[in-house]
Scaffold this active site. Structure first.
Site, PDB file in Angstrom:
ATOM      1  N   SER A  64       4.052  41.475  46.862  1.00  0.00           N
ATOM      2  CA  SER A  64       4.622  40.491  45.935  1.00  0.00           C
ATOM      3  C   SER A  64       6.053  40.835  45.515  1.00  0.00           C
ATOM      4  O   SER A  64       6.937  40.948  46.353  1.00  0.00           O
ATOM      5  CB  SER A  64       3.680  40.404  44.739  1.00  0.00           C
ATOM      6  OG  SER A  64       4.010  39.358  43.899  1.00  0.00           O
ATOM      7  N   ASP A 276       9.593  34.844  44.002  1.00  0.00           N
ATOM      8  CA  ASP A 276       9.385  36.274  44.221  1.00  0.00           C
ATOM      9  C   ASP A 276       9.078  36.507  45.705  1.00  0.00           C
ATOM     10  O   ASP A 276       9.066  35.568  46.518  1.00  0.00           O
ATOM     11  CB  ASP A 276       8.304  36.851  43.287  1.00  0.00           C
ATOM     12  CG  ASP A 276       6.900  36.515  43.731  1.00  0.00           C
ATOM     13  OD1 ASP A 276       6.715  35.528  44.456  1.00  0.00           O
ATOM     14  OD2 ASP A 276       5.953  37.246  43.353  1.00  0.00           O
ATOM     15  N   ASP A 278       6.568  37.068  47.648  1.00  0.00           N
ATOM     16  CA  ASP A 278       5.519  36.379  48.405  1.00  0.00           C
ATOM     17  C   ASP A 278       5.378  34.922  47.971  1.00  0.00           C
ATOM     18  O   ASP A 278       4.395  34.258  48.304  1.00  0.00           O
ATOM     19  CB  ASP A 278       4.176  37.121  48.339  1.00  0.00           C
ATOM     20  CG  ASP A 278       3.594  37.183  46.948  1.00  0.00           C
ATOM     21  OD1 ASP A 278       4.363  37.022  45.980  1.00  0.00           O
ATOM     22  OD2 ASP A 278       2.377  37.401  46.811  1.00  0.00           O
ATOM     23  N   ASN A 374       6.128  34.838  33.738  1.00  0.00           N
ATOM     24  CA  ASN A 374       6.902  35.220  34.919  1.00  0.00           C
ATOM     25  C   ASN A 374       6.938  34.118  35.996  1.00  0.00           C
ATOM     26  O   ASN A 374       7.516  34.315  37.056  1.00  0.00           O
ATOM     27  CB  ASN A 374       6.365  36.523  35.512  1.00  0.00           C
ATOM     28  CG  ASN A 374       4.911  36.416  35.924  1.00  0.00           C
ATOM     29  OD1 ASN A 374       4.459  35.368  36.361  1.00  0.00           O
ATOM     30  ND2 ASN A 374       4.167  37.499  35.797  1.00  0.00           N
ATOM     31  N   ARG A 493       0.734  47.408  27.120  1.00  0.00           N
ATOM     32  CA  ARG A 493      -0.442  47.498  27.990  1.00  0.00           C
ATOM     33  C   ARG A 493      -0.052  48.241  29.266  1.00  0.00           C
ATOM     34  O   ARG A 493       1.125  48.189  29.685  1.00  0.00           O
ATOM     35  CB  ARG A 493      -1.028  46.121  28.345  1.00  0.00           C
ATOM     36  CG  ARG A 493      -0.038  45.167  28.932  1.00  0.00           C
ATOM     37  CD  ARG A 493      -0.666  43.855  29.347  1.00  0.00           C
ATOM     38  NE  ARG A 493      -1.327  43.953  30.631  1.00  0.00           N
ATOM     39  CZ  ARG A 493      -0.702  43.919  31.797  1.00  0.00           C
ATOM     40  NH1 ARG A 493       0.610  43.804  31.864  1.00  0.00           N
ATOM     41  NH2 ARG A 493      -1.391  44.007  32.909  1.00  0.00           N
TER      42      ARG A 493
HETATM   43  P1  NG1 Z   1       1.134  43.909  35.607  1.00  0.00           P
HETATM   44  O1  NG1 Z   1       1.966  44.846  36.421  1.00  0.00           O
HETATM   45  O2  NG1 Z   1      -0.320  44.215  35.485  1.00  0.00           O
HETATM   46  O3  NG1 Z   1       1.800  43.611  34.280  1.00  0.00           O
HETATM   47  C1  NG1 Z   1       2.292  41.857  36.872  1.00  0.00           C
HETATM   48  C2  NG1 Z   1       2.599  40.697  35.974  1.00  0.00           C
HETATM   49  C3  NG1 Z   1       1.369  39.798  35.935  1.00  0.00           C
HETATM   50  C4  NG1 Z   1       0.952  39.351  37.322  1.00  0.00           C
HETATM   51  C5  NG1 Z   1       0.836  40.564  38.250  1.00  0.00           C
HETATM   52  C6  NG1 Z   1       0.546  40.198  39.677  1.00  0.00           C
HETATM   53  C7  NG1 Z   1       4.013  40.685  33.962  1.00  0.00           C
HETATM   54  C8  NG1 Z   1       4.242  41.197  32.589  1.00  0.00           C
HETATM   55  N1  NG1 Z   1       2.924  41.129  34.605  1.00  0.00           N
HETATM   56  O4  NG1 Z   1       1.155  42.510  36.390  1.00  0.00           O
HETATM   57  O5  NG1 Z   1       1.646  38.709  35.104  1.00  0.00           O
HETATM   58  O6  NG1 Z   1       1.843  38.393  37.834  1.00  0.00           O
HETATM   59  O7  NG1 Z   1       2.020  41.389  38.186  1.00  0.00           O
HETATM   60  O8  NG1 Z   1       1.649  39.985  40.477  1.00  0.00           O
HETATM   61  O9  NG1 Z   1       4.805  39.877  34.441  1.00  0.00           O
HETATM   62 ZN    ZN Z   2       4.036  37.366  43.957  1.00  0.00          ZN
END
Ligand code: NG1
Ligand code: ZN
Length: 535
Positions: A64, A276, A278, A374, A493
């Site tokens: 991604s 992005d 992908d 996002n 988180r």
């Molecule tokens: P993580 O890395 O768990 O925060 C990120 C994005 C998710 C989601 C995933 C999958 C943010 C804050 N987090 O996850 O919303 O899109 O990647 O690609 O953007």
């Molecule tokens: Zn993606």
């Protein structure tokens, strides 16, 4: 079950001894060199999932928005949606098996516990443009074959294309790439109808990823009159200096609020979008007077979609069942967008991060709109509503437009190409430019940071990730910082895709949001184990 073939094949994809892969927010991710065993075993797993679900499954090799040297795997259920969450622990068990014997034992256990019938599972395998992708896709195919399955090689696709194709294939509908572009382009043509053509082209930064070639194909299908597109950072020979996701793409624009490379010539007010790597995320942006960037993120796309869906549903003839409409967000949604959507009279739901959670919550509504800030999201239509739309007379324009929307907007997963058409269709229908879109509400100033700690899993959360329960004292420290910031909101988180803890802060002013994020970052450092920080 005879596992001798599986064992022999597994031996060709040995797991690095100290690797314990974990299924994260959207599948497995790691440095590409570490991944062959994980991807091989995902091929195995998706044969089992196909046999259990009674339809094709899918597997796409991609990381991604992550850097080019990373890779990963996203898994597609027979519904076309992401792998059912109950199966994530099966994936973890298989991926973490230390020996080929343990791999075979885990597979046998899986067939027993899930009561999976024997047969020939079918797995559709695709990949993005990373240099490591084709080799890893071959590992996936080997995994499929090792369990007696059939692998359908689908080549280079965006993640949402593969989800769409699996969903269509299992509905015995056309599922080739031409059908995909046709569904999007025809839906768009119906929605924009006789709306005047746009006066300016949309500049689309494709993150030097798979979206570049696919967007070009879609643009051809649409025709330049219908939607003039200026495709940038399309990868390959069209790559403007950077690699995949390198200083470009949706993640870069949304998190850094910085103009992508290859777009330095864009003037003030230009209509721009970034995908992005992908092509499952899209955000829009423009340059404001004075040089700053104005971002139109997933929350704003949700607002446009909500207006469209609400108005079209209101225009349908009355029925004893009024269709329910809901918008699903995460804690990363800007507070101003949540207030705006609630003000439209729509149900607004907050879930955990990751589209699998948003998608599930959106399915509870006849029309469920979900977007992460996002830019990852879509609009789902429930079966009951779709059936009713089909039953309404042909001259019901609202029903026709809703069906066009249902065909144009990927029903399996968030899709940047669908998202681009969705935004353009709504702006065109309303005769709006970016100014009118931006005027729907004013974002609260916000800041996101990433913190590296020794072990990010020490941070544990509750209440849709808005509060921490561990480590001790962290939530109290966040509460104190929030109290001191006017209009403050903050949470942290552990990321499910990167080895970082994410910090989010919002406040009445940008300096206050920045200061709050910095204060919370310090608390994470102090209480979760300092090892350095990244902006
Ligand atoms: P993580 O890395 O768990 O925060 C990120 C994005 C998710 C989601 C995933 C999958 C943010 C804050 N987090 O996850 O919303 O899109 O990647 O690609 O953007
Ligand atoms: Zn993606």
């Amino acid at each position: 079950m005879d596992t001798s073939e599986l064992k022999a094949a597994s031996a060709r994809y040995p797991k690095p001894p100290d690797l314990t892969p974990a299924y994260g927010t959207a599948g497995f991710r790691a440095l590409a060199d570490l991944l062959p065993s994980t991807v091989f075993r995902c091929g195995v797993l998706m044969v089992a999932r196909s046999l259990k679900g009674g339809g094709n499954t899918g597997l796409v090799v991609t990381a991604s928005h992550n850097p080019e040297a990373d890779n990963g795997v996203k898994l597609v259920d027979p519904s076309g949606c992401m792998l059912e969450q109950a199966w994530e622990s099966h994936a973890d068990r298989l991926a973490a098996a230390d020996t080929d014997e343990v791999v075979c034992a885990a597979v046998q256990e899986l067939f027993r516990t899930e009561d999976i019938p024997y047969g020939t599972g079918v797995v559709m395998v695709a990949h993005d443009t990373r240099p490591s992708a084709a080799g890893l896709a071959a590992a996936a195919v080997a995994g499929v074959i090792a369990l007696g399955g059939v692998a359908i090689p689908c080549g280079l696709l965006t993640t949402p294309q593969l989800h769409w194709m699996v969903r269509q294939a299992n509905a015995s509908a056309k599922h080739d790439e031409g059908a995909y572009f046709g569904a999007l382009a025809d839906g768009f043509a119906t929605l924009v109808g006789r709306s005047p053509a746009p006066v300016q082209a949309v500049v689309v930064d494709c993150a030097n990823g798979v979206g570049g070639a696919k967007l070009r194909a879609l643009a051809e299908r649409l025709g330049p009159q219908r939607l003039p597109l200026d495709v940038r950072n399309a990868g390959g020979a069209a790559c403007s200096g950077g690699g995949l996701n390198d200083r470009c793409g949706a993640e870069h624009v949304q998190k850094e609020r910085a103009v992508p490379i290859g777009c330095a010539d864009i003037g003030v007010g230009g209509r721009c979008a970034s995908l992005d790597g992908d092509a499952d995320r899209i955000v829009f942006w423009t340059l404001a007077d004075g040089g700053g960037m104005t971002l139109f993120d997933g929350d704003r796309i949700a607002a446009l979609a909500a207006l469209l869906v609400r108005d079209l549903l209101a225009a349908l003839p009355a029925d004893e069942h009024t269709p329910t409409v809901g918008v699903v967000q995460t804690a990363y949604a800007n507070g101003a967008s949540t207030a705006y959507l609630a003000g439209l009279g729509l149900a607004v739901v907050c879930t955990l991060t990751g589209v699998k959670h948003l998608h599930a919550a959106a399915e509870a509504f006849d029309a469920g709109i979900y977007f992460e800030a996002n830019g990852h999201g879509t609009v789902l239509f429930g079966q009951r509503l779709v059936q009713r739309l089909h039953e309404l007379p042909d001259d019901c324009e609202a029903a026709r437009d809703l069906l066009a929307l249902e065909s144009m907007v990927n029903q399996a997963v968030g899709d940047a190409l669908s998202g681009l058409l969705l935004v353009e269709a709504v702006l065109r229908q309303r005769g709006w430019g970016l100014a009118e879109w931006g005027a729907l509400y004013t974002d609260l100033p916000s800041r996101q940071l990433k913190v590296r700690v020794r072990d990010r899993s020490v941070v544990r959360t509750t209440d849709a990730e808005t509060r921490t329960v561990a480590p001790d004292g962290l939530q109290q420290a966040i509460d104190a910082a929030v109290q001191a910031a006017p209009g403050g909101r903050a949470f942290v988180r552990p990321s499910g895709t990167e080895d970082v803890v994410r910090v989010y802060a919002e406040a009445d002013t940008q300096p206050a949001a920045d200061a709050l994020a910095a204060e919370v970052m310090r608390a994470v450092h102090d209480l979760a184990g300092r090892t350095g920080a990244r902006p």
